[in-house]
Write an enzyme that holds these catalytic residues in place. Structure first.
Site, PDB file in Angstrom:
ATOM      1  N   TYR A  37     -31.003  -3.925  51.136  1.00  0.00           N
ATOM      2  CA  TYR A  37     -31.987  -4.639  50.461  1.00  0.00           C
ATOM      3  C   TYR A  37     -33.200  -4.797  51.536  1.00  0.00           C
ATOM      4  O   TYR A  37     -33.045  -5.677  52.399  1.00  0.00           O
ATOM      5  CB  TYR A  37     -31.842  -5.821  49.655  1.00  0.00           C
ATOM      6  CG  TYR A  37     -30.728  -5.671  48.349  1.00  0.00           C
ATOM      7  CD1 TYR A  37     -30.323  -4.175  47.863  1.00  0.00           C
ATOM      8  CD2 TYR A  37     -30.406  -6.496  47.653  1.00  0.00           C
ATOM      9  CE1 TYR A  37     -29.821  -4.257  46.987  1.00  0.00           C
ATOM     10  CE2 TYR A  37     -29.403  -6.300  46.556  1.00  0.00           C
ATOM     11  CZ  TYR A  37     -29.419  -5.091  46.024  1.00  0.00           C
ATOM     12  OH  TYR A  37     -28.354  -4.853  45.088  1.00  0.00           O
TER      13      TYR A  37
HETATM   14  N1  LIG Z   1     -25.046  -3.092  42.609  1.00  0.00           N
HETATM   15  C1  LIG Z   1     -26.106  -2.420  42.496  1.00  0.00           C
HETATM   16  O1  LIG Z   1     -26.141  -1.341  42.520  1.00  0.00           O
HETATM   17  C2  LIG Z   1     -27.502  -3.152  42.126  1.00  0.00           C
HETATM   18  C3  LIG Z   1     -28.548  -2.439  41.468  1.00  0.00           C
HETATM   19  C4  LIG Z   1     -29.713  -3.093  41.092  1.00  0.00           C
HETATM   20  C5  LIG Z   1     -29.693  -4.521  41.129  1.00  0.00           C
HETATM   21  N2  LIG Z   1     -28.464  -5.181  41.561  1.00  0.00           N
HETATM   22  C6  LIG Z   1     -28.611  -6.590  41.906  1.00  0.00           C
HETATM   23  O2  LIG Z   1     -28.772  -7.266  40.388  1.00  0.00           O
HETATM   24  C7  LIG Z   1     -29.910  -8.010  40.498  1.00  0.00           C
HETATM   25  C8  LIG Z   1     -30.800  -7.882  39.422  1.00  0.00           C
HETATM   26  O3  LIG Z   1     -31.203  -6.664  39.048  1.00  0.00           O
HETATM   27  P1  LIG Z   1     -32.690  -6.400  38.661  1.00  0.00           P
HETATM   28  O4  LIG Z   1     -33.370  -7.161  39.550  1.00  0.00           O
HETATM   29  O5  LIG Z   1     -32.878  -5.058  38.715  1.00  0.00           O
HETATM   30  O6  LIG Z   1     -32.734  -7.215  37.042  1.00  0.00           O
HETATM   31  P2  LIG Z   1     -33.492  -7.036  35.859  1.00  0.00           P
HETATM   32  O7  LIG Z   1     -33.522  -8.309  35.555  1.00  0.00           O
HETATM   33  O8  LIG Z   1     -33.210  -5.602  35.025  1.00  0.00           O
HETATM   34  O9  LIG Z   1     -35.119  -6.674  36.630  1.00  0.00           O
HETATM   35  C9  LIG Z   1     -35.915  -7.599  37.164  1.00  0.00           C
HETATM   36  C10 LIG Z   1     -37.354  -7.098  37.245  1.00  0.00           C
HETATM   37  O10 LIG Z   1     -37.790  -7.414  36.091  1.00  0.00           O
HETATM   38  C11 LIG Z   1     -39.203  -8.031  36.039  1.00  0.00           C
HETATM   39  N3  LIG Z   1     -38.762  -9.404  35.275  1.00  0.00           N
HETATM   40  C12 LIG Z   1     -37.651 -10.349  35.346  1.00  0.00           C
HETATM   41  N4  LIG Z   1     -37.861 -11.169  34.592  1.00  0.00           N
HETATM   42  C13 LIG Z   1     -38.948 -11.089  34.003  1.00  0.00           C
HETATM   43  C14 LIG Z   1     -39.559 -12.018  32.939  1.00  0.00           C
HETATM   44  N5  LIG Z   1     -39.042 -12.774  32.376  1.00  0.00           N
HETATM   45  N6  LIG Z   1     -40.678 -11.465  32.441  1.00  0.00           N
HETATM   46  C15 LIG Z   1     -41.395 -10.240  33.033  1.00  0.00           C
HETATM   47  N7  LIG Z   1     -40.711  -9.497  34.008  1.00  0.00           N
HETATM   48  C16 LIG Z   1     -39.663  -9.847  34.428  1.00  0.00           C
HETATM   49  C17 LIG Z   1     -39.629  -8.251  37.508  1.00  0.00           C
HETATM   50  O11 LIG Z   1     -40.104  -7.012  37.879  1.00  0.00           O
HETATM   51  P3  LIG Z   1     -41.738  -6.772  37.709  1.00  0.00           P
HETATM   52  O12 LIG Z   1     -42.361  -8.198  37.792  1.00  0.00           O
HETATM   53  O13 LIG Z   1     -42.295  -5.846  38.751  1.00  0.00           O
HETATM   54  O14 LIG Z   1     -41.549  -6.131  36.275  1.00  0.00           O
HETATM   55  C18 LIG Z   1     -37.998  -8.504  38.008  1.00  0.00           C
HETATM   56  O15 LIG Z   1     -38.014  -7.999  39.349  1.00  0.00           O
HETATM   57  C19 LIG Z   1     -30.463  -7.625  41.822  1.00  0.00           C
HETATM   58  O16 LIG Z   1     -31.493  -8.639  42.584  1.00  0.00           O
HETATM   59  C20 LIG Z   1     -29.276  -7.212  42.744  1.00  0.00           C
HETATM   60  O17 LIG Z   1     -28.763  -8.264  43.301  1.00  0.00           O
HETATM   61  C21 LIG Z   1     -27.538  -4.511  42.084  1.00  0.00           C
END
Ligand SMILES: NC(=O)c1ccc[n+]([C@@H]2O[C@H](COP(=O)([O-])OP(=O)(O)OC[C@H]3O[C@@H](n4cnc5c(N)ncnc54)[C@H](OP(=O)(O)O)[C@@H]3O)[C@@H](O)[C@H]2O)c1
Length: 347
Positions: free
Chosen positions: A56
């Site tokens: 990351y």
């Molecule tokens: N193992 C894997 O391959 C893998 C892959 C991906 C993630 N992960 C893990 O999973 C965690 C979470 O994944 P993710 O970040 O993709 O989760 P997600 O909850 O699907 O997306 C998070 C993104 O959505 C937006 N967001 C989140 N909450 C919000 C709200 N209340 N209102 C408006 N926009 C909101 C923000 O982006 P914007 O503000 O830019 O819209 C934020 O960065 C990561 O940090 C990582 O630790 C693992």
């Protein structure tokens, strides 16, 4: 917070784990100051499970997290998890993937960046398609015995590979797989076909990632424009990359119903989407991602959302995965015939 055990380990984890993938990313992520504020807010709310990876922001996420935990003196309060697989340098096939040489070298680099001498959970990040499962599991076991790692997990592997890993570990008396980290949300439910039944049967917890489908399920995007989607955020940024998702008719239908249910409950769509994921069978702790403290606040509010049986049933039906072969043969209409017309449930 009501804590849960991670799979069949004794590790107590909060229902929401904090994902640190945004930390230090200069394109769609967040800067160091905000990353620090996000960690503080999460820990102050009672959260105790934080997830990062060596890849990351090319290691910046681990560095920021390591600095916050070291400076606050809160390292020991946290179930700290990171991952290996991402290549540590270009041009060297042993500096990436899941072989023993790379696992051990990645761990030393991660511990240094995280400013700690042990991890609570070490994840294989992505199946590299070639490394024998025995090499991964025996290396994991050695790390647990050496006191460098408390528990181990697999992320983004096929279900057959996870099942083989768990059975090999049991046969050899090695440390078992505590959990599987997989993409899971109202619009991405493929894991319900194989991974969830395997995890339930073999005692592995599920830790869903991208539960908001990168922000799609917050309701801040609408249909329209040249690209078919309007709204600012990571979903737009990802569209040009291989990870971008082309949203289907079904995705938009799921989102419309989600917004409707959120309105009925006086909650945000993100809160309802997160509450649904945490309620699903086998889920130990759900990874929440945030680019701002306000987003984290909104997401943590999901802990107060109570979905009725009727809401859960409506949400359950929305994006149910298609019954591909051979799962189409396992529906009650067919299995009843196999049992001579009787209804038979597992013991
Ligand atoms: N193992 C894997 O391959 C893998 C892959 C991906 C993630 N992960 C893990 O999973 C965690 C979470 O994944 P993710 O970040 O993709 O989760 P997600 O909850 O699907 O997306 C998070 C993104 O959505 C937006 N967001 C989140 N909450 C919000 C709200 N209340 N209102 C408006 N926009 C909101 C923000 O982006 P914007 O503000 O830019 O819209 C934020 O960065 C990561 O940090 C990582 O630790 C693992």
């Amino acid at each position: 917070m009501q804590y849960r055990l991670l799979g069949r380990t004794g590790l107590r984890v909060a229902p929401f784990a904090l994902g640190a993938m945004t930390f230090g990313d200069t394109s769609w992520g967040t800067d160091e100051t905000t990353s620090r504020a996000i960690v503080d807010r999460y820990l102050d709310a009672g959260g105790n499970f934080i997830d990062t990876a060596n890849g990351y922001a090319s290691g910046r996420s681990e560095e920021i997290l390591g600095a916050v935990l070291a400076e606050s003196g809160r390292r020991d309060e946290v179930v700290l998890a990171t991952k290996f697989t991402a290549a540590r340098r270009a041009g060297d096939p042993n500096a990436g993937g899941n072989g023993r040489k790379n696992i051990l070298a990645s761990l030393e680099e991660s511990l240094r960046r995280l400013r700690t001498d042990y991890l609570d959970l070490y994840w294989l990040h992505i199946w590299d398609t070639v490394t024998p499962v025995e090499e991964v599991m025996s290396t994991f076991d050695a790390l647990v015995r050496a006191g460098k790692v408390r528990a181990v997990g697999l992320s983004d592997t096929p279900a057959w590979y996870a099942a083989k890993a768990q059975l090999r570990a049991a046969a050899h008396g090695w440390e078992p797989v505590a959990a599987l980290q997989l993409e899971y949300s109202l619009v991405e439910r493929s894991i319900e076909r194989e991974h969830v039944p395997a995890a339930l049967d073999l005692g592995m917890g599920i830790v869903p990632w991208s539960p908001l489908a990168h922000g799609f399920l917050t309701g801040k995007y609408t249909r329209g424009g040249d690209d078919g989607i309007v709204g600012e955020g990571r979903v737009q940024a990802l569209r040009a990359s291989p990870y971008g998702r082309r949203h289907t008719e079904r995705d938009w239908a799921v989102l419309a119903s989600l917004v409707e249910i959120a309105d009925e409950l006086g909650a945000s769509p993100a809160q309802v989407a997160l509450s649904w994921v945490t309620s699903r069978p086998g889920v130990s702790s759900t990874l929440v991602g945030a680019r701002t403290v306000a987003q984290l606040e909104d997401n943590l509010g999901a802990l107060d959302v109570i979905l009725s049986a009727e809401h859960l049933a409506r949400l359950e039906q929305l994006g149910r995965p298609d019954l591909l072969h051979p799962y189409d043969l396992h529906v009650p209409e067919h299995t009843r015939r196999l049992h001579g017309g009787a209804v038979v449930a597992a013991g």
